[in-house]
Design a protein around this motif. Structure first.
Motif, PDB file in Angstrom:
ATOM      1  N   MET A 182       0.842  -1.192   0.000  1.00 14.74           N
ATOM      2  CA  MET A 182       0.000   0.000   0.000  1.00 14.74           C
ATOM      3  C   MET A 182       0.877   1.241   0.000  1.00 14.74           C
ATOM      4  SD  MET A 182      -3.356   0.726   2.108  1.00 14.74           S
ATOM      5  CE  MET A 182      -4.481   1.372   0.935  1.00 14.74           C
ATOM      6  N   SER A 183       0.415   2.273  -0.645  1.00 11.06           N
ATOM      7  CA  SER A 183       1.149   3.534  -0.729  1.00 11.06           C
ATOM      8  C   SER A 183       1.190   4.240   0.613  1.00 11.06           C
ATOM      9  CB  SER A 183       0.475   4.458  -1.743  1.00 11.06           C
ATOM     10  OG  SER A 183       0.457   3.871  -3.003  1.00 11.06           O
ATOM     11  N   LYS A 184       2.212   5.060   0.777  1.00 18.31           N
ATOM     12  CA  LYS A 184       2.339   5.864   1.990  1.00 18.31           C
ATOM     13  C   LYS A 184       2.282   7.330   1.608  1.00 18.31           C
ATOM     14  CE  LYS A 184       5.117   2.508   4.416  1.00 18.31           C
ATOM     15  NZ  LYS A 184       6.352   2.214   5.111  1.00 18.31           N
ATOM     16  N   TRP A 185       1.832   8.150   2.549  1.00 24.15           N
ATOM     17  CA  TRP A 185       1.798   9.596   2.333  1.00 24.15           C
ATOM     18  C   TRP A 185       3.212  10.108   2.170  1.00 24.15           C
ATOM     19  CZ3 TRP A 185      -2.507  11.694   0.930  1.00 24.15           C
ATOM     20  CH2 TRP A 185      -3.731  11.175   1.367  1.00 24.15           C
ATOM     21  N   GLN A 186       3.390  10.993   1.198  1.00 20.29           N
ATOM     22  CA  GLN A 186       4.694  11.586   0.923  1.00 20.29           C
ATOM     23  C   GLN A 186       4.554  13.110   0.889  1.00 20.29           C
ATOM     24  OE1 GLN A 186       6.906   9.602  -2.238  1.00 20.29           O
ATOM     25  NE2 GLN A 186       5.281   8.064  -2.272  1.00 20.29           N
ATOM     26  N   PRO A 187       5.633  13.843   1.147  1.00 21.14           N
ATOM     27  CA  PRO A 187       5.560  15.306   1.119  1.00 21.14           C
ATOM     28  C   PRO A 187       5.094  15.796  -0.255  1.00 21.14           C
ATOM     29  CG  PRO A 187       7.663  14.574   2.009  1.00 21.14           C
ATOM     30  CD  PRO A 187       6.967  13.360   1.479  1.00 21.14           C
ATOM     31  N   ILE A 188       4.292  16.840  -0.274  1.00 17.09           N
ATOM     32  CA  ILE A 188       3.713  17.353  -1.513  1.00 17.09           C
ATOM     33  C   ILE A 188       4.788  17.790  -2.509  1.00 17.09           C
ATOM     34  CG2 ILE A 188       3.412  19.756  -0.782  1.00 17.09           C
ATOM     35  CD1 ILE A 188       0.895  17.593  -2.790  1.00 17.09           C
ATOM     36  N   GLU A 189       5.946  18.187  -2.024  1.00 14.27           N
ATOM     37  CA  GLU A 189       7.028  18.626  -2.911  1.00 14.27           C
ATOM     38  C   GLU A 189       7.501  17.504  -3.838  1.00 14.27           C
ATOM     39  OE1 GLU A 189       6.595  20.968   0.621  1.00 14.27           O
ATOM     40  OE2 GLU A 189       7.222  18.869   0.517  1.00 14.27           O
ATOM     41  N   THR A 190       7.228  16.252  -3.471  1.00 13.48           N
ATOM     42  CA  THR A 190       7.662  15.119  -4.285  1.00 13.48           C
ATOM     43  C   THR A 190       6.560  14.587  -5.202  1.00 13.48           C
ATOM     44  OG1 THR A 190       7.072  13.472  -2.588  1.00 13.48           O
ATOM     45  CG2 THR A 190       9.296  14.423  -2.478  1.00 13.48           C
ATOM     46  N   ALA A 191       5.403  15.234  -5.215  1.00 11.49           N
ATOM     47  CA  ALA A 191       4.267  14.759  -6.032  1.00 11.49           C
ATOM     48  C   ALA A 191       4.602  14.836  -7.519  1.00 11.49           C
ATOM     49  CB  ALA A 191       3.025  15.599  -5.739  1.00 11.49           C
ATOM     50  N   PRO A 192       4.111  13.882  -8.304  1.00 13.91           N
ATOM     51  CA  PRO A 192       4.365  13.913  -9.751  1.00 13.91           C
ATOM     52  C   PRO A 192       3.727  15.130 -10.407  1.00 13.91           C
ATOM     53  CG  PRO A 192       2.837  12.139  -9.186  1.00 13.91           C
ATOM     54  CD  PRO A 192       3.286  12.757  -7.908  1.00 13.91           C
ATOM     55  N   ARG A 193       4.420  15.658 -11.387  1.00 16.98           N
ATOM     56  CA  ARG A 193       3.944  16.840 -12.124  1.00 16.98           C
ATOM     57  C   ARG A 193       3.745  16.492 -13.604  1.00 16.98           C
ATOM     58  NH1 ARG A 193       3.662  18.505  -7.242  1.00 16.98           N
ATOM     59  NH2 ARG A 193       4.458  20.534  -6.624  1.00 16.98           N
ATOM     60  N   ASP A 194       3.460  15.213 -13.873  1.00 22.36           N
ATOM     61  CA  ASP A 194       3.357  14.740 -15.259  1.00 22.36           C
ATOM     62  C   ASP A 194       1.941  14.312 -15.651  1.00 22.36           C
ATOM     63  OD1 ASP A 194       3.039  12.428 -13.790  1.00 22.36           O
ATOM     64  OD2 ASP A 194       4.710  11.365 -14.716  1.00 22.36           O
ATOM     65  N   GLY A 195       0.936  14.703 -14.877  1.00 26.07           N
ATOM     66  CA  GLY A 195      -0.442  14.316 -15.184  1.00 26.07           C
ATOM     67  C   GLY A 195      -0.903  13.059 -14.474  1.00 26.07           C
ATOM     68  N   THR A 196      -0.016  12.442 -13.696  1.00 27.92           N
ATOM     69  CA  THR A 196      -0.380  11.261 -12.924  1.00 27.92           C
ATOM     70  C   THR A 196      -1.454  11.628 -11.908  1.00 27.92           C
ATOM     71  OG1 THR A 196       1.850  10.380 -13.143  1.00 27.92           O
ATOM     72  CG2 THR A 196       0.508   9.482 -11.355  1.00 27.92           C
ATOM     73  N   VAL A 197      -2.482  10.804 -11.787  1.00 27.43           N
ATOM     74  CA  VAL A 197      -3.569  11.063 -10.838  1.00 27.43           C
ATOM     75  C   VAL A 197      -3.174  10.507  -9.470  1.00 27.43           C
ATOM     76  CG1 VAL A 197      -6.007  10.654 -10.341  1.00 27.43           C
ATOM     77  CG2 VAL A 197      -5.262  10.995 -12.697  1.00 27.43           C
ATOM     78  N   VAL A 198      -3.348  11.343  -8.435  1.00 30.68           N
ATOM     79  CA  VAL A 198      -2.966  10.983  -7.064  1.00 30.68           C
ATOM     80  C   VAL A 198      -4.058  11.424  -6.091  1.00 30.68           C
ATOM     81  CG1 VAL A 198      -0.490  11.170  -7.562  1.00 30.68           C
ATOM     82  CG2 VAL A 198      -1.717  13.159  -6.674  1.00 30.68           C
ATOM     83  N   ASP A 199      -3.943  10.971  -4.848  1.00 27.55           N
ATOM     84  CA  ASP A 199      -4.781  11.459  -3.760  1.00 27.55           C
ATOM     85  C   ASP A 199      -3.975  12.489  -2.972  1.00 27.55           C
ATOM     86  OD1 ASP A 199      -6.697   9.687  -4.580  1.00 27.55           O
ATOM     87  OD2 ASP A 199      -6.508   8.336  -2.871  1.00 27.55           O
ATOM     88  N   LEU A 200      -4.673  13.450  -2.395  1.00 24.48           N
ATOM     89  CA  LEU A 200      -4.021  14.527  -1.649  1.00 24.48           C
ATOM     90  C   LEU A 200      -4.524  14.582  -0.210  1.00 24.48           C
ATOM     91  CD1 LEU A 200      -4.352  17.404  -4.263  1.00 24.48           C
ATOM     92  CD2 LEU A 200      -2.361  15.932  -3.886  1.00 24.48           C
ATOM     93  N   TRP A 201      -3.681  15.087   0.685  1.00 27.32           N
ATOM     94  CA  TRP A 201      -4.069  15.405   2.057  1.00 27.32           C
ATOM     95  C   TRP A 201      -4.220  16.916   2.110  1.00 27.32           C
ATOM     96  CZ3 TRP A 201      -6.089  12.493   5.557  1.00 27.32           C
ATOM     97  CH2 TRP A 201      -6.212  12.962   6.865  1.00 27.32           C
ATOM     98  N   TYR A 202      -5.453  17.371   2.366  1.00 24.62           N
ATOM     99  CA  TYR A 202      -5.791  18.786   2.231  1.00 24.62           C
ATOM    100  C   TYR A 202      -6.757  19.178   3.344  1.00 24.62           C
ATOM    101  CZ  TYR A 202      -7.830  22.907  -0.129  1.00 24.62           C
ATOM    102  OH  TYR A 202      -8.271  24.152  -0.454  1.00 24.62           O
ATOM    103  N   HIS A 203      -6.357  20.111   4.175  1.00 27.81           N
ATOM    104  CA  HIS A 203      -7.188  20.584   5.296  1.00 27.81           C
ATOM    105  C   HIS A 203      -7.718  19.427   6.152  1.00 27.81           C
ATOM    106  CE1 HIS A 203      -7.100  24.823   4.271  1.00 27.81           C
ATOM    107  NE2 HIS A 203      -7.260  24.481   3.015  1.00 27.81           N
ATOM    108  N   LYS A 204      -6.813  18.547   6.545  1.00 25.68           N
ATOM    109  CA  LYS A 204      -7.108  17.432   7.454  1.00 25.68           C
ATOM    110  C   LYS A 204      -8.067  16.394   6.875  1.00 25.68           C
ATOM    111  CE  LYS A 204      -6.145  20.182  11.491  1.00 25.68           C
ATOM    112  NZ  LYS A 204      -6.568  20.648  12.782  1.00 25.68           N
ATOM    113  N   GLU A 205      -8.108  16.272   5.542  1.00 24.15           N
ATOM    114  CA  GLU A 205      -8.908  15.218   4.931  1.00 24.15           C
ATOM    115  C   GLU A 205      -8.261  14.742   3.636  1.00 24.15           C
ATOM    116  OE1 GLU A 205     -12.735  16.144   2.998  1.00 24.15           O
ATOM    117  OE2 GLU A 205     -12.244  18.243   3.307  1.00 24.15           O
ATOM    118  N   ARG A 206      -8.585  13.517   3.283  1.00 24.72           N
ATOM    119  CA  ARG A 206      -8.101  12.932   2.039  1.00 24.72           C
ATOM    120  C   ARG A 206      -9.053  13.308   0.916  1.00 24.72           C
ATOM    121  NH1 ARG A 206      -6.724   6.570   1.275  1.00 24.72           N
ATOM    122  NH2 ARG A 206      -5.835   6.713  -0.817  1.00 24.72           N
ATOM    123  N   ILE A 207      -8.493  13.859  -0.161  1.00 25.64           N
ATOM    124  CA  ILE A 207      -9.283  14.136  -1.350  1.00 25.64           C
ATOM    125  C   ILE A 207      -8.691  13.307  -2.485  1.00 25.64           C
ATOM    126  CG2 ILE A 207     -10.145  16.382  -0.598  1.00 25.64           C
ATOM    127  CD1 ILE A 207      -7.964  17.731  -2.197  1.00 25.64           C
TER     128      ILE A 207
END
Length: 66
Positions: free
Chosen positions: A1-26
């Motif tokens: 299973m995937s683990k939460w990673q710092p937003i600075e390392t998020a893909p910037r190539d159009g890959t779809v991901v889940d985000l942690w935003y204002h204390k909830e998963r989107i």
């Protein structure tokens, strides 16, 4: 299973991901680059239109084995 990673390392190539935003998963967001120095995460289907201050990201989970 995937683990939460710092937003600075998020893909910037159009890959779809889940985000942690204002204390909830989107779910189901991808990076949209508007200029060389400006961009945001946009939901693929619905939800928050523009997310700039998420703190973490994770890969989408694997689908069920049916």
């Amino acid at each position: 299973m995937s683990k939460w990673q710092p937003i600075e390392t998020a893909p910037r190539d159009g890959t779809v991901v889940d985000l942690w935003y204002h204390k909830e998963r989107i779910t189901d967001y991808r990076w949209i680059q508007i200029s060389k120095t400006n961009g945001f995460f946009q939901c693929v289907e619905s939800g928050y239109t523009c997310v700039r201050d998420a703190t973490h990201w994770m890969s989408l989970p694997e689908p069920p084995n049916d």
